[in-house]
Design an enzyme around this catalytic site. Structure first.
Site, PDB file in Angstrom:
ATOM      1  N   LYS A  15      61.540  76.864  38.027  1.00  0.00           N
ATOM      2  CA  LYS A  15      61.717  77.286  36.721  1.00  0.00           C
ATOM      3  C   LYS A  15      61.040  76.490  35.584  1.00  0.00           C
ATOM      4  CE  LYS A  15      66.041  76.752  36.321  1.00  0.00           C
ATOM      5  NZ  LYS A  15      66.662  76.325  37.911  1.00  0.00           N
ATOM      6  N   ARG A  90      73.597  79.636  32.384  1.00  0.00           N
ATOM      7  CA  ARG A  90      73.846  79.114  33.602  1.00  0.00           C
ATOM      8  C   ARG A  90      75.128  79.596  34.117  1.00  0.00           C
ATOM      9  NH1 ARG A  90      70.353  74.690  33.957  1.00  0.00           N
ATOM     10  NH2 ARG A  90      70.320  73.721  36.177  1.00  0.00           N
ATOM     11  N   ARG A 127      60.199  66.092  44.428  1.00  0.00           N
ATOM     12  CA  ARG A 127      59.751  66.418  43.227  1.00  0.00           C
ATOM     13  C   ARG A 127      59.915  65.051  42.479  1.00  0.00           C
ATOM     14  NH1 ARG A 127      63.238  70.427  39.342  1.00  0.00           N
ATOM     15  NH2 ARG A 127      64.773  69.098  39.369  1.00  0.00           N
ATOM     16  N   ARG A 158      63.900  62.189  39.133  1.00  0.00           N
ATOM     17  CA  ARG A 158      65.133  62.528  38.626  1.00  0.00           C
ATOM     18  C   ARG A 158      66.177  61.979  39.043  1.00  0.00           C
ATOM     19  NH1 ARG A 158      64.936  68.488  36.331  1.00  0.00           N
ATOM     20  NH2 ARG A 158      67.206  68.181  37.035  1.00  0.00           N
ATOM     21  N   ARG A 169      74.418  70.382  43.264  1.00  0.00           N
ATOM     22  CA  ARG A 169      73.837  71.203  41.913  1.00  0.00           C
ATOM     23  C   ARG A 169      73.660  72.620  42.959  1.00  0.00           C
ATOM     24  NH1 ARG A 169      68.762  68.032  41.039  1.00  0.00           N
ATOM     25  NH2 ARG A 169      68.170  69.612  39.794  1.00  0.00           N
TER      26      ARG A 169
HETATM   27  P1  ADP Z   1      67.738  72.243  37.296  1.00  0.00           P
HETATM   28  O1  ADP Z   1      67.400  73.616  37.042  1.00  0.00           O
HETATM   29  O2  ADP Z   1      66.631  71.472  38.357  1.00  0.00           O
HETATM   30  O3  ADP Z   1      68.765  71.753  38.017  1.00  0.00           O
HETATM   31  P2  ADP Z   1      68.025  71.365  34.704  1.00  0.00           P
HETATM   32  O4  ADP Z   1      67.078  70.071  33.974  1.00  0.00           O
HETATM   33  O5  ADP Z   1      67.946  72.705  34.179  1.00  0.00           O
HETATM   34  O6  ADP Z   1      67.622  71.206  36.089  1.00  0.00           O
HETATM   35  O7  ADP Z   1      69.371  70.870  34.517  1.00  0.00           O
HETATM   36  C1  ADP Z   1      69.698  69.704  34.843  1.00  0.00           C
HETATM   37  C2  ADP Z   1      71.401  69.413  34.440  1.00  0.00           C
HETATM   38  O8  ADP Z   1      71.588  69.644  33.064  1.00  0.00           O
HETATM   39  C3  ADP Z   1      72.263  70.499  35.342  1.00  0.00           C
HETATM   40  O9  ADP Z   1      72.563  70.081  36.674  1.00  0.00           O
HETATM   41  C4  ADP Z   1      73.457  70.554  34.420  1.00  0.00           C
HETATM   42  O10 ADP Z   1      74.141  69.318  34.643  1.00  0.00           O
HETATM   43  C5  ADP Z   1      72.915  70.369  32.891  1.00  0.00           C
HETATM   44  N1  ADP Z   1      72.707  71.798  32.458  1.00  0.00           N
HETATM   45  C6  ADP Z   1      71.311  72.342  32.059  1.00  0.00           C
HETATM   46  N2  ADP Z   1      71.480  73.358  31.541  1.00  0.00           N
HETATM   47  C7  ADP Z   1      72.849  73.651  31.461  1.00  0.00           C
HETATM   48  C8  ADP Z   1      73.540  74.846  31.106  1.00  0.00           C
HETATM   49  N3  ADP Z   1      72.881  75.977  30.607  1.00  0.00           N
HETATM   50  N4  ADP Z   1      74.954  74.736  31.218  1.00  0.00           N
HETATM   51  C9  ADP Z   1      75.724  73.376  31.506  1.00  0.00           C
HETATM   52  N5  ADP Z   1      74.712  72.645  32.116  1.00  0.00           N
HETATM   53  C10 ADP Z   1      73.467  72.511  32.063  1.00  0.00           C
END
Ligand code: ADP
Ligand code: ZN
Length: 221
Positions: A15, A90, A127, A158, A169
């Site tokens: 993404k 999400r 990654r 990360r 996750r």
């Molecule tokens: P990935 O898609 O690789 O899991 P992201 O950078 O999108 O990574 O998200 C990392 C973390 O940030 C998530 O595991 C969550 O804890 C938090 N997060 C990101 N976007 C949201 C969201 N829309 N709602 C709740 N938590 C979020």
């Protein structure tokens, strides 16, 4: 009419990589709630202190917190023509919030990147992110040289890409985010893309999907 694009898919589906590319090509902002939350953690804001432990556990930050971030971001002038949303919504509640924020006036295209669980775990373990320029890099193999090809910067992992957190996750994705597919599936502007292809092939498929939905946007936000 503004056209907002949602990049949907599990952690590791690509993404972030695709959303950045797409935003650059379309000349609109890339809005990543994950990036916004990590920036808050890095700069030690009160919000950052509240969410750090949540990020490190692999759980989701509350719907209220991310809704506030996105609401504020979408009202800035540069978001008027549309944005590429990455990591939001999400949950079904967040998707409802987004529909309310956009109303009927703005188009919404949903691009869902599908990748198998085995591939996701492998990708996330390989990654890395350039500490200097933010480029996302996929190591060819564990232990490969860890410098950025763009700028020579150091590659870092990360903290939530550690294996224990990755499993959590993915479980959270299945529980909270996968139901979003049902929320969006019936819309004419929903598209699934095979995320297991090369980044260039995925980018091509994403662009084609968005062009295709352009015809239906307006009747079906
Ligand atoms: P990935 O898609 O690789 O899991 P992201 O950078 O999108 O990574 O998200 C990392 C973390 O940030 C998530 O595991 C969550 O804890 C938090 N997060 C990101 N976007 C949201 C969201 N829309 N709602 C709740 N938590 C979020
Ligand atoms: Zn770099």
């Amino acid at each position: 009419m503004a056209c907002h694009i949602v990049m949907l898919g599990p952690p590791g589906a690509g993404k972030g990589t695709q959303a950045k590319r797409l935003a650059a090509v379309r000349g609109v902002p890339h809005v990543s709630t994950g990036d916004m939350l990590r920036e808050a953690v890095q700069s030690g804001t009160p919000l950052g202190r509240r969410v750090q432990a949540v990020l490190d556990s692999g759980a989701l930050v509350s719907d209220e917190i991310v809704a506030d971030l996105v609401r504020e971001r979408l009202t800035r002038p540069d978001a008027r023509a549309g944005v590429v949303l990455d990591g939001f919504p999400r949950t079904v509640a967040q998707a409802q919030t987004l529909d309310t924020l956009l109303g009927n006036a703005d188009a919404l295209v949903i691009v869902d990147l599908a990748v198998s669980a085995t591939d996701l775990i492998r990708r996330l373990s390989l990654r890395r992110v350039c500490a200097a320029c933010g480029t996302i890099v996929a190591l060819v193999e564990a232990g490969a040289t860890e410098v950025c090809a763009q700028c020579g910067g150091a590659l870092t992992q990360r903290s939530d890409d550690r294996e224990e957190v990755v499993r959590e996750r993915l479980a959270v994705y299945e529980r909270s985010t996968a139901p979003l597919v049902d929320y969006y599936r019936e819309r004419a502007s929903y598209r699934t893309i095979d995320g297991a292809q090369s980044p260039d092939a995925v980018a091509g498929a994403v662009a084609a999907a968005i062009d295709e939905t352009a015809a239906v946007i307006g009747q079906d936000r």
